[in-house]
Design a protein around this motif. Sequence first.
Motif, PDB file in Angstrom:
ATOM      1  N   ASN A  73      34.989  21.204  24.758  1.00 16.81           N
ATOM      2  CA  ASN A  73      36.552  20.860  24.633  1.00 16.81           C
ATOM      3  C   ASN A  73      36.433  23.052  24.348  1.00 16.81           C
ATOM      4  OD1 ASN A  73      36.762  22.767  21.628  1.00 16.81           O
ATOM      5  ND2 ASN A  73      38.440  20.514  21.465  1.00 16.81           N
ATOM      6  N   HIS A  74      37.504  23.174  24.178  1.00 18.00           N
ATOM      7  CA  HIS A  74      36.974  25.227  25.287  1.00 18.00           C
ATOM      8  C   HIS A  74      35.950  25.482  23.554  1.00 18.00           C
ATOM      9  CE1 HIS A  74      39.265  25.354  28.382  1.00 18.00           C
ATOM     10  NE2 HIS A  74      39.572  24.583  28.341  1.00 18.00           N
ATOM     11  N   THR A  77      32.009  23.451  22.324  1.00 16.60           N
ATOM     12  CA  THR A  77      31.312  24.392  23.728  1.00 16.60           C
ATOM     13  C   THR A  77      30.949  24.896  23.481  1.00 16.60           C
ATOM     14  OG1 THR A  77      32.381  21.744  24.825  1.00 16.60           O
ATOM     15  CG2 THR A  77      30.705  24.022  26.225  1.00 16.60           C
ATOM     16  N   ASN A 186      41.288  23.276  21.743  1.00 20.07           N
ATOM     17  CA  ASN A 186      41.207  23.457  22.822  1.00 20.07           C
ATOM     18  C   ASN A 186      41.901  24.036  24.768  1.00 20.07           C
ATOM     19  OD1 ASN A 186      39.245  21.328  25.178  1.00 20.07           O
ATOM     20  ND2 ASN A 186      40.714  19.843  25.419  1.00 20.07           N
ATOM     21  N   THR A 187      42.122  24.496  23.732  1.00 17.97           N
ATOM     22  CA  THR A 187      43.470  26.197  23.790  1.00 17.97           C
ATOM     23  C   THR A 187      43.120  27.069  23.490  1.00 17.97           C
ATOM     24  OG1 THR A 187      45.192  26.980  25.921  1.00 17.97           O
ATOM     25  CG2 THR A 187      45.687  25.628  24.173  1.00 17.97           C
ATOM     26  N   GLU A 189      41.496  29.277  21.812  1.00 19.15           N
ATOM     27  CA  GLU A 189      40.694  29.572  20.699  1.00 19.15           C
ATOM     28  C   GLU A 189      40.416  31.100  20.651  1.00 19.15           C
ATOM     29  OE1 GLU A 189      38.761  29.882  24.617  1.00 19.15           O
ATOM     30  OE2 GLU A 189      39.851  27.969  23.741  1.00 19.15           O
TER      31      GLU A 189
END
Length: 291
Positions: A73-74, A77, A186-187, A189
């Motif tokens: 997961n952006h 992670t 997930n994008t 961020e």
Amino acid sequence: MEKWLYPQYWVVGQYMKIQTIIPILDPQSSFFNKTITALHVQKVKSSTLLINSGYTIPHGNFEVVKIDKTTFNHANTRNLSLKYEADFYLFMTQDAMPYDEHLIAELLKAFEDEEVVVSYARQIPYKDADAIEVFARTTNYPARSRIKFRKDLTQLGIKTFFCSDSCAMYRASYFKEVGGFKQGLNTNEDMEYAARAIMNGKKVAYVAEAKVYHSHTFTYKDIWRRYRAIGKFFKENQWILDVVSQYTKAESTGIKQAVAELKYLLKNSPLDIPRSILFSLIKYFAFKSAS
């Protein structure tokens, strides 16, 4: 400028630990023999951490943390970095490569302003990038540096919050204070983090002197998935658009970008105009279908 030639020492002469974090998944062969090498020859040194989600990694001067690629997961992670002590975190992606040995030193300079909590690099398109990508990199990453803060919303609108974790350095003390990136994203961020920081009175620095090679080759399916994800992001983080709408129309930025792209292609690559128009339509409908 001599003060920048001494690895891991900052302007005030203090020892500074920089932790570079790169999530990887099946990187190109050039990643280890070019990107990692380019990081190791930086004038200001850093420790390198690879967050590996499914690749056999050769031995090297870096640390590796393994995760299951199904859990990638952006935001989450990258938040693994919170376990590491450092003064600055440098986040990069596996498809970004330092342009020269001054990348880290140039990114660090922005933090002389104590209110700057993020600095991000200029992205230079790779030689095989098409005209649409060249336009995007040139427009989003101009040759002139800029420090952005709340007052810029009137002029820049949504771009006030623009930032890219393809290559961005974060002040670790503030990163830890706010708990890193928003969990679950997930994008975008990087944008959400920048928006929170700026609305909290902090600053985000775009450093044109810090450069990486980075560009994409998108298919129509890639564009659909990407803008579906972006649409979902803004639906779940509506507060960002609400803030921007107090100063300007967020939608106007996208329209201006599309028109400017067509003008650029008309002059430099007219055969790409049909693809550009189709890309813009896909972006619009993908975004709307998710938001």
